[in-house]
Design a protein around this motif. Structure first.
Motif, PDB file in Angstrom:
ATOM      1  N   SER A  26      42.280  23.824  36.541  1.00 55.65           N
ATOM      2  CA  SER A  26      42.902  23.372  35.301  1.00 55.65           C
ATOM      3  C   SER A  26      44.191  24.145  35.017  1.00 55.65           C
ATOM      4  CB  SER A  26      41.905  23.533  34.153  1.00 55.65           C
ATOM      5  OG  SER A  26      42.500  23.232  32.935  1.00 55.65           O
ATOM      6  N   ARG A  29      46.789  23.210  38.271  1.00 55.54           N
ATOM      7  CA  ARG A  29      47.092  21.811  38.579  1.00 55.54           C
ATOM      8  C   ARG A  29      48.421  21.337  37.999  1.00 55.54           C
ATOM      9  NH1 ARG A  29      42.265  19.343  37.211  1.00 55.54           N
ATOM     10  NH2 ARG A  29      41.410  19.804  39.248  1.00 55.54           N
ATOM     11  N   PRO A  30      48.849  21.812  36.813  1.00 52.70           N
ATOM     12  CA  PRO A  30      50.120  21.324  36.260  1.00 52.70           C
ATOM     13  C   PRO A  30      51.348  21.595  37.133  1.00 52.70           C
ATOM     14  CG  PRO A  30      48.851  22.418  34.554  1.00 52.70           C
ATOM     15  CD  PRO A  30      48.145  22.676  35.853  1.00 52.70           C
ATOM     16  N   ASP A  61      56.072  23.776  44.484  1.00 52.88           N
ATOM     17  CA  ASP A  61      54.928  23.888  43.569  1.00 52.88           C
ATOM     18  C   ASP A  61      54.406  25.319  43.540  1.00 52.88           C
ATOM     19  OD1 ASP A  61      55.248  21.159  43.260  1.00 52.88           O
ATOM     20  OD2 ASP A  61      53.594  20.655  44.614  1.00 52.88           O
TER      21      ASP A  61
END
Length: 89
Positions: A26, A29-30, A61
């Motif tokens: 969580s 992931r962004p 990323d």
């Protein structure tokens, strides 16, 4: 001396051992598509070793995750996020 990095993989350490995989996913992931997450366990104690590795689809990323999450708080602990070092053969 330059340290070689394993492309697209970051190390996360310093989190609480009660932190669960879903919380890590969580939080990270962004920053991009996650290909894999590894939470190594100690075979003797059956407990987390205290770090994890996340593999992203894209190099950028990893950079965004490190820039945004290094020295931030997760699960009540300050975490360290960096590129994974290249594995020795």
């Amino acid at each position: 001396m330059d340290v070689e990095i394993e492309q697209y993989i970051i190390n996360i350490s310093g989190f609480s051992l009660s932190t669960i995989k879903e919380m890590l996913l969580s939080a990270f992931r962004p920053f991009g598509e996650i290909k894999n997450i590894e939470l190594p366990y100690d075979l003797n104690t059956h407990r987390l070793k205290g770090y994890c590795q996340i593999e992203y689809e894209e190099y950028e990323d990893c950079v965004h995750a490190i820039d945004n999450m290094n020295l931030s708080e997760l699960g009540g602990k300050v975490i360290q996020v960096s590129f994974a070092k290249k594995k020795k053969s």
